[in-house]
Design a protein around this motif. Structure first.
Motif, mmCIF file in Angstrom:
data_model
loop_
_atom_site.group_PDB
_atom_site.id
_atom_site.type_symbol
_atom_site.label_atom_id
_atom_site.label_comp_id
_atom_site.label_asym_id
_atom_site.label_seq_id
_atom_site.Cartn_x
_atom_site.Cartn_y
_atom_site.Cartn_z
ATOM 1 N N MET A 12 30.822 47.017 63.544
ATOM 2 C CA MET A 12 31.536 45.843 63.085
ATOM 3 C C MET A 12 31.755 45.924 61.572
ATOM 4 S SD MET A 12 30.499 41.797 63.461
ATOM 5 C CE MET A 12 30.714 41.857 65.242
ATOM 6 N N VAL A 13 32.955 45.533 61.133
ATOM 7 C CA VAL A 13 33.289 45.524 59.715
ATOM 8 C C VAL A 13 32.861 44.189 59.118
ATOM 9 C CG1 VAL A 13 35.141 45.728 58.019
ATOM 10 C CG2 VAL A 13 35.272 47.004 60.173
ATOM 11 N N GLU A 14 31.979 44.221 58.138
ATOM 12 C CA GLU A 14 31.502 42.984 57.536
ATOM 13 C C GLU A 14 32.235 42.703 56.238
ATOM 14 O OE1 GLU A 14 27.313 42.767 57.115
ATOM 15 O OE2 GLU A 14 26.896 43.115 59.250
ATOM 16 N N ALA A 15 32.489 41.425 55.995
ATOM 17 C CA ALA A 15 33.168 41.015 54.770
ATOM 18 C C ALA A 15 32.164 40.817 53.653
ATOM 19 C CB ALA A 15 33.933 39.725 55.010
ATOM 20 N N SER A 16 32.546 41.205 52.445
ATOM 21 C CA SER A 16 31.709 40.981 51.271
ATOM 22 C C SER A 16 32.263 39.804 50.475
ATOM 23 C CB SER A 16 31.666 42.232 50.397
ATOM 24 O OG SER A 16 32.967 42.562 49.921
ATOM 25 N N HIS A 17 31.383 39.144 49.731
ATOM 26 C CA HIS A 17 31.781 38.037 48.865
ATOM 27 C C HIS A 17 31.977 38.579 47.454
ATOM 28 C CE1 HIS A 17 30.879 34.707 51.719
ATOM 29 N NE2 HIS A 17 30.031 35.601 52.220
ATOM 30 N N ASP A 62 43.429 33.527 35.295
ATOM 31 C CA ASP A 62 43.837 32.506 34.324
ATOM 32 C C ASP A 62 42.636 31.703 33.820
ATOM 33 O OD1 ASP A 62 46.519 33.209 34.439
ATOM 34 O OD2 ASP A 62 46.986 31.771 36.011
ATOM 35 N N GLY A 63 41.513 32.400 33.648
ATOM 36 C CA GLY A 63 40.315 31.757 33.134
ATOM 37 C C GLY A 63 39.487 31.030 34.172
ATOM 38 N N HIS A 64 39.905 31.066 35.436
ATOM 39 C CA HIS A 64 39.198 30.358 36.505
ATOM 40 C C HIS A 64 38.565 31.356 37.480
ATOM 41 C CE1 HIS A 64 41.011 26.724 35.035
ATOM 42 N NE2 HIS A 64 42.235 27.127 35.338
ATOM 43 N N ARG A 65 37.375 31.040 37.939
ATOM 44 C CA ARG A 65 36.664 31.892 38.894
ATOM 45 C C ARG A 65 37.262 31.694 40.283
ATOM 46 N NH1 ARG A 65 32.447 31.119 42.502
ATOM 47 N NH2 ARG A 65 31.001 32.859 42.792
ATOM 48 N N ILE A 66 37.709 32.788 40.874
ATOM 49 C CA ILE A 66 38.232 32.764 42.235
ATOM 50 C C ILE A 66 37.330 33.614 43.122
ATOM 51 C CG2 ILE A 66 40.153 33.374 43.753
ATOM 52 C CD1 ILE A 66 40.775 31.000 41.949
ATOM 53 N N HIS A 67 36.764 32.963 44.127
ATOM 54 C CA HIS A 67 35.929 33.657 45.106
ATOM 55 C C HIS A 67 36.824 34.194 46.216
ATOM 56 C CE1 HIS A 67 33.865 33.490 49.067
ATOM 57 N NE2 HIS A 67 32.927 34.147 48.424
ATOM 58 N N PHE A 68 36.490 35.384 46.741
ATOM 59 C CA PHE A 68 37.264 35.898 47.866
ATOM 60 C C PHE A 68 36.407 36.750 48.783
ATOM 61 C CE2 PHE A 68 37.776 38.978 44.436
ATOM 62 C CZ PHE A 68 37.794 40.228 45.033
ATOM 63 N N LEU A 69 36.822 36.810 50.021
ATOM 64 C CA LEU A 69 36.231 37.696 51.008
ATOM 65 C C LEU A 69 37.023 38.999 50.998
ATOM 66 C CD1 LEU A 69 35.798 35.247 54.040
ATOM 67 C CD2 LEU A 69 34.076 35.896 52.337
ATOM 68 N N ILE A 115 40.251 20.227 54.133
ATOM 69 C CA ILE A 115 38.927 20.824 53.916
ATOM 70 C C ILE A 115 39.014 22.260 54.425
ATOM 71 C CG2 ILE A 115 36.471 20.704 54.505
ATOM 72 C CD1 ILE A 115 37.042 17.653 55.031
ATOM 73 N N ASP A 116 39.202 23.189 53.509
ATOM 74 C CA ASP A 116 39.445 24.560 53.949
ATOM 75 C C ASP A 116 38.937 25.547 52.909
ATOM 76 O OD1 ASP A 116 40.261 26.535 55.680
ATOM 77 O OD2 ASP A 116 42.369 25.930 55.730
ATOM 78 N N ALA A 117 38.846 26.779 53.346
ATOM 79 C CA ALA A 117 38.433 27.909 52.511
ATOM 80 C C ALA A 117 38.721 29.158 53.332
ATOM 81 C CB ALA A 117 36.950 27.821 52.149
ATOM 82 N N ALA A 118 38.597 30.309 52.703
ATOM 83 C CA ALA A 118 38.908 31.555 53.402
ATOM 84 C C ALA A 118 38.108 31.693 54.698
ATOM 85 C CB ALA A 118 38.638 32.739 52.485
ATOM 86 N N SER A 119 36.807 31.392 54.629
ATOM 87 C CA SER A 119 35.958 31.580 55.808
ATOM 88 C C SER A 119 36.155 30.505 56.861
ATOM 89 C CB SER A 119 34.484 31.613 55.383
ATOM 90 O OG SER A 119 34.123 30.384 54.773
ATOM 91 N N VAL A 120 36.785 29.402 56.479
ATOM 92 C CA VAL A 120 36.989 28.304 57.431
ATOM 93 C C VAL A 120 38.163 28.623 58.360
ATOM 94 C CG1 VAL A 120 37.476 25.835 57.684
ATOM 95 C CG2 VAL A 120 35.961 26.615 55.864
ATOM 96 N N SER A 121 39.357 28.760 57.802
ATOM 97 C CA SER A 121 40.512 29.036 58.659
ATOM 98 C C SER A 121 40.548 30.477 59.176
ATOM 99 C CB SER A 121 41.815 28.750 57.912
ATOM 100 O OG SER A 121 42.172 27.398 58.038
ATOM 101 N N TRP A 122 40.075 31.434 58.370
ATOM 102 C CA TRP A 122 40.239 32.841 58.726
ATOM 103 C C TRP A 122 38.962 33.500 59.236
ATOM 104 C CZ3 TRP A 122 45.114 34.030 59.151
ATOM 105 C CH2 TRP A 122 46.059 33.435 58.309
ATOM 106 N N GLY A 123 37.893 32.723 59.381
ATOM 107 C CA GLY A 123 36.599 33.307 59.707
ATOM 108 C C GLY A 123 36.548 34.133 60.972
#
Length: 283
Positions: A1-6, A12-19, A37-45
């Motif tokens: 299984m391929v696991e996602a890393s954080h 633009d000076g802002h911290r963006i988290h991504f999988l 109420i959403d995030a990468a892991s919510v809709s795309w998990g």
């Protein structure tokens, strides 16, 4: 299984988290989530790891969502397009396919229209930006002017997983058919500090007396990017006729109506979404 890393990037000076998941040598695929109420892991998990078998998947938490920064800015669609464009450049993705659901679909489409050379393929799922009409008319306009209802809903969802699941009835066709993981992902996200702020700002910025402010419909004839449009048959947020109409206007496009599905295709029909993306985006 391929696991996602954080991972994180400064945009633009802002911290963006991504999988991130998959072989960096594979074709890049960016996944953009929706609003409320959403995030990468919510809709795309449910689809990140299956897609990572064929692609280098990168799924950011958009500005104001998930683990990303939540600055005091106006979260219009233009803001999200700006951040996504800079994010793609910052993490060094060269001509990725970009898939977006709902608000994220609008951001993906906005990016492709602004800089078509930077998007190889476009996948729009129940996308914003394809029409003006409000699902609930005057009620939607009223809710956009005040954030109390949203704040109350968030407070109730934080208290009860059962209420959280019931609330998803607004975006899914059958809440009983949802995986426990999908419900848990939303319930965990709703407890995050600052949740809802970006969506309330987006709604204020994007809802006008005449309907949604952003409507790319009259620009679709000039869209050169091959585009796949997916839409749930039972979507009550944005009608599926938006995507059907868009597919008729975009020169190189295909449309699929998803049965047993409303507004949350990657969670309601994850296997179908993976299959359709793999059949459309070159590997």
């Amino acid at each position: 299984m391929v696991e996602a890393s954080h991972e994180t990037a400064v945009v633009d000076g802002h911290r963006i988290h991504f999988l991130a998941a998959g072989d960096p040598a594979d074709p890049p695929l960016v996944l953009l989530h929706g609003g409320i109420i959403d995030a990468a892991s919510v809709s795309w998990g449910a689809v990140v790891e299956p897609l990572a078998r064929e692609y280098r998947v990168v799924a950011p938490d958009l500005l104001g969502y998930g683990r990303s920064a939540k600055p005091d800015v106006t979260y219009s669609l233009d803001t999200h397009v700006d951040v996504v464009a800079e994010f793609v450049a910052t993490v060094g993705l060269d001509g990725p396919a970009v898939a977006g659901i709902s608000m994220g679909g609008g951001a993906a489409l906005g990016l492709a229209l602004r800089a078509p050379e930077r998007v190889d393929r476009l996948v729009l799922l129940d996308s914003y930006g394809l029409g003006q009409e409000l699902a609930n008319g005057a009620l939607t306009r009223l809710l956009a002017k005040q954030g109390l209802t949203n704040k109350l809903a968030v407070a109730l969802m934080r208290r009860s997983r059962g209420f959280t699941k019931a609330s998803l009835g607004n975006i899914v066709h059958d809440t009983d058919a949802l995986s426990a993981d999908a419900v848990d992902a939303v319930w965990a996200e709703v407890k995050r500090p600052g949740v809802g702020k970006a969506y309330r700002s987006f709604r204020t910025a994007e809802v006008s007396p005449d309907g949604y402010r952003t409507d790319f419909s009259d620009r679709l004839d000039g869209l050169d990017t091959p585009t796949l449009l997916l839409h749930g048959e039972h979507d009550e947020v944005f009608p599926h006729r938006w995507s059907e109409r868009a597919a008729a206007r975009i020169p190189d496009s295909e449309f699929h109506l998803l049965d047993d599905c409303a507004h949350w295709a990657p969670r309601e029909r994850p296997d179908t979404v993976v299959d359709l993306i793999e059949g459309f985006v070159p590997r």
